[in-house]
Scaffold this motif. Structure first.
Motif, short mmCIF file in Angstrom:
data_model
loop_
_atom_site.label_atom_id
_atom_site.label_comp_id
_atom_site.label_asym_id
_atom_site.label_seq_id
_atom_site.Cartn_x
_atom_site.Cartn_y
_atom_site.Cartn_z
N THR A 180 0.81 -1.18 -0.09
CA THR A 180 0.08 -0.10 0.07
C THR A 180 0.81 1.24 -0.13
O THR A 180 1.92 1.14 0.31
CB THR A 180 -1.06 -0.02 1.32
N ILE A 181 0.22 2.31 -0.45
CA ILE A 181 1.08 3.48 -0.51
C ILE A 181 1.95 3.95 0.58
O ILE A 181 1.64 4.07 1.75
CB ILE A 181 -0.06 4.74 -0.81
N ASP A 182 3.32 3.94 0.05
CA ASP A 182 4.29 4.43 1.15
C ASP A 182 4.80 5.80 0.75
O ASP A 182 5.97 5.72 -0.05
CB ASP A 182 5.43 3.17 1.10
N VAL A 183 4.43 6.70 1.22
CA VAL A 183 4.79 8.24 0.87
C VAL A 183 5.20 8.78 2.07
O VAL A 183 5.22 8.19 3.19
CB VAL A 183 3.60 9.22 0.44
N GLY A 205 8.54 10.94 10.35
CA GLY A 205 7.60 11.55 10.57
C GLY A 205 6.08 10.83 10.09
O GLY A 205 6.02 9.75 10.27
N TRP A 206 5.29 11.75 9.22
CA TRP A 206 4.16 11.33 8.84
C TRP A 206 4.34 10.85 7.46
O TRP A 206 4.31 11.29 6.40
CB TRP A 206 3.31 12.56 8.73
N ARG A 207 4.30 9.36 7.55
CA ARG A 207 4.95 8.49 6.39
C ARG A 207 4.08 7.34 6.32
O ARG A 207 3.67 6.87 7.35
CB ARG A 207 6.36 8.36 6.06
N PRO A 261 3.14 -1.08 4.76
CA PRO A 261 4.57 -0.86 5.43
C PRO A 261 4.42 -0.12 6.43
O PRO A 261 3.47 0.34 6.98
CB PRO A 261 4.83 0.27 4.17
N MET A 262 5.65 -0.08 7.10
CA MET A 262 5.98 0.88 8.21
C MET A 262 5.09 0.53 9.49
O MET A 262 4.84 1.39 10.22
CB MET A 262 5.80 2.48 7.88
N ILE A 263 4.62 -0.59 9.63
CA ILE A 263 3.82 -0.93 11.02
C ILE A 263 4.68 -1.11 12.18
O ILE A 263 5.83 -1.59 12.13
CB ILE A 263 3.15 -2.35 10.54
N GLY A 318 -0.23 -9.23 4.62
CA GLY A 318 1.05 -9.30 5.24
C GLY A 318 1.32 -7.96 5.80
O GLY A 318 0.91 -6.83 5.31
N THR A 319 2.54 -7.74 6.45
CA THR A 319 3.00 -6.52 6.98
C THR A 319 4.64 -6.46 6.65
O THR A 319 5.14 -7.48 6.87
CB THR A 319 2.83 -6.36 8.31
N MET A 320 4.99 -5.26 6.42
CA MET A 320 6.41 -5.23 6.43
C MET A 320 7.02 -5.18 7.57
O MET A 320 6.55 -4.52 8.71
CB MET A 320 6.69 -3.99 5.60
#
Length: 577
Positions: free
Chosen positions: A332-335, A354-356, A389-391, A425-427
């Motif tokens: 999913t979007i990883d900005v 930060g906010w990502r 991402p980023m969990i 799944g999760t990263m």
């Protein structure tokens, strides 16, 4: 014969006739103006900006990969930078000078500031400002930068300097290799030549001053050497090196249809990382076992504020259908962080922390829900896996899983079909997720380790900062212990573990990663066959013995030296090419 040594920017060997490309200096027109003419000059700047944007946007399209797309976006953002354009406007008004003069003066001031920095990354960005300013000066003077177009024969391009925009404009079908006087490891030109798969050596110093059009040239992008007018002995040695390289490439091509099965039968799945739909062909050509990471944020690069559900659905559907029945894992979007997408409103002093990624998605559920809906719609066309991402912990994971269930219920209500057995799944890319791997593993179907961020956060080192780049060590004991722990906790819950960071594409890491128990490695298509050949030449027992031995060591220097020697002893044919 002359030999120039530089930085190997893009691997490969190429030989051919030289084509010299020397940048002609562009002198900006310098005229004083009357106060009444200021508005007219400001209008010229506005028109020049629009023309420059249009010229850059012509290089965008569905076939462009992620790195070139991001560089184009960087230049487009520079052309929309209110500070840069504001300084140009102020310079015109304050000094009563023409638009060209103001562009040159403001740009030179910014370039001088960047070049005086001790940060190599900032120094390299000065090239981007020069490039953007040349676009503006072209537009203001109705001139075109010199480009290498419409070539009728294959050449080795030898240049004093290259701007990213020049590389975009060139006829790359006939450019066998590039030898460049300037450039650095972090430069956008270095990134682009790798993306375009052109064997290249940069930072050669004065090669362009010693070469003439038509000279015989050999570019060695493996060792960082360029040979000009080689003598008979050197030519023979280089021909042998070239022949070994070609034989090595042919040997790798024989790996395409083979499974990545180690000598004792243990299999590691090798999958491809994709940035764009256009890269599907490359993944299939090397026999990837699926897509381990599809970076969905590229869909948002070309649109301000996001991408529509229909646009996303069509892109996901195309990838999933093309790879079917093999699995496709879409992140999913990883900005945020180092991934800047215009129109998202992400502008922070410390973006890496930060906010990502999922943090952004959970606070912008309007954007996130649209993506989840598009993914679910596309899931019926093949074997889709969704990855978050980023969990950082179970609270975030619960939140995204809850939202996914909500979107599923909406689809059921509207009778929109989707795969009811879709895997999620999760990263694992932050230390807190690694430490909670046993908790997270109970809630998902698979893990994917993002080593680029995991190393960065574990060692507390900005991977883009040249001053501390030496600390970014994949073989740091803390990193390896994290990898080992993640795999153990995942396997205790009977879920597979993939690794999709840069470590996966590094042949030096491949045996160790297999020995640590990685079920899958996902990488750029260009690295897959090399890794496959290595893993097919060793047993899982050997790999595990290597991993167990390394895990007893206390220093990344000791570990790196040992692994390098271990690999070279067994795979010396990889180091003699």
């Amino acid at each position: 014969m002359r030999i120039f040594k530089g930085i190997a920017a893009s691997e490969g060997l190429s030989k051919g006739k030289a084509l010299l490309h020397v940048r002609s200096s562009m002198v900006a027109e310098k005229q004083h103006i009357m106060a009444k003419d200021v508005q007219g000059e400001l209008q010229k700047i506005h028109k020049a900006v629009e023309r420059s944007k249009k010229a850059l946007e012509e290089h965008q399209g569905p076939d462009i990969s992620a790195e070139p797309a991001e560089i184009l976006q960087t230049h487009l953002m520079m052309l929309s930078d209110p500070e840069y354009l504001g300084q140009i406007a102020q310079y015109i008004s304050t000094n009563l000078v023409c638009a060209q003069w103001a562009v040159e003066a403001v740009t030179e001031s910014m370039v001088s500031l960047l070049e005086s920095s001790s940060d190599e990354m900032l120094k390299e960005r000065s090239v981007d400002f020069r490039d953007v300013s040349l676009h503006l000066l072209d537009a203001l003077s109705n001139r075109s930068q010199r480009t290498v177009k419409n070539l009728t024969e294959d050449v080795i391009l030898v240049a004093d300097s290259l701007m990213p925009s020049e590389l975009f404009s060139m006829d790359k079908s006939h450019i066998l290799g590039i030898a460049l006087d300037g450039g650095g490891r972090a430069s956008h030109v270095a990134i682009l030549v790798r993306a375009f798969n052109i064997p290249s050596v940069i930072a050669l110093g004065s090669a362009s001053q010693k070469v003439h059009d038509g000279d015989e040239i050999i570019v060695d992008g493996n060792y960082g050497e360029v040979f000009v007018r080689p003598d008979l002995t050197a030519a023979q040695n280089l021909n042998e090196r070239y022949a070994r390289w070609q034989a090595h490439e042919q040997e790798l091509r024989q790996m395409i249809d083979l499974p990545t099965r180690m000598t004792d039968g243990h299999e590691v799945l090798l999958k491809a990382n994709l940035q764009t739909v256009s890269e599907i062909g490359s993944a299939k050509e090397v026999g990837a076992s699926g897509v381990g990471l599809f970076r969905s944020e590229f869909l948002f690069m070309d649109s301000v504020g996001g991408s529509t559900e229909e646009q996303q659905f069509e892109a996901y559907k195309e990838v999933i259908e093309a790879m079917a029945p093999l699995p496709v894992t879409i992140r999913t979007i990883d900005v945020g962080g180092d991934k800047v997408v215009p129109g998202m409103g992400i502008d922070e002093k410390n973006p890496i922390l930060g906010w990502r990624a999922v943090r952004f998605c959970l606070s912008r559920k309007d954007i996130f829900s649209v993506q989840l809906r598009a993914l679910l719609r596309a899931s019926v066309y093949g074997k889709l896996q969704i990855m978050f991402p980023m969990i950082s912990g179970v609270e975030e994971l619960n939140a995204v899983l809850h939202l996914l269930e909500h979107v599923k219920e909406e689809c059921r209500t509207e009778q929109i079909p989707f795969d009811p057995d879709i895997k999620v799944g999760t990263m694992i890319e932050v230390p807190s997720a690694a430490l909670c791997a046993d908790i997270l593993a109970k809630k998902v179907d698979f893990f994917s380790i993002g080593t680029n961020d995991l190393i960065q956060y574990t060692i507390a080192v900005d991977r883009g900062n040249e001053k501390i780049a030496h600390l970014f060590q994949p073989f740091h004991p803390g990193v390896l212990r994290s990898l080992q722990m993640i795999v153990e906790k995942a396997h205790q819950e009977n879920i597979p573990v993939s690794l999709c960071g840069e470590m996966a594409s590094d042949p030096l890491c491949s045996v160790l990663l297999a020995g640590l128990g990685m079920d899958e490695l996902s990488m750029g298509s260009q690295s897959l066959l090399q890794v496959r050949k290595i893993l097919r030449d060793v047993s899982f027992a050997e790999a595990k013995q290597l991993a167990d031995h390394v895990m007893e060591m206390d220093s990344y220097l000791t570990i790196t030296t040992y692994i390098r020697e271990w690999m070279h002893d067994r795979f010396d044919h990889f180091t003699t090419i």
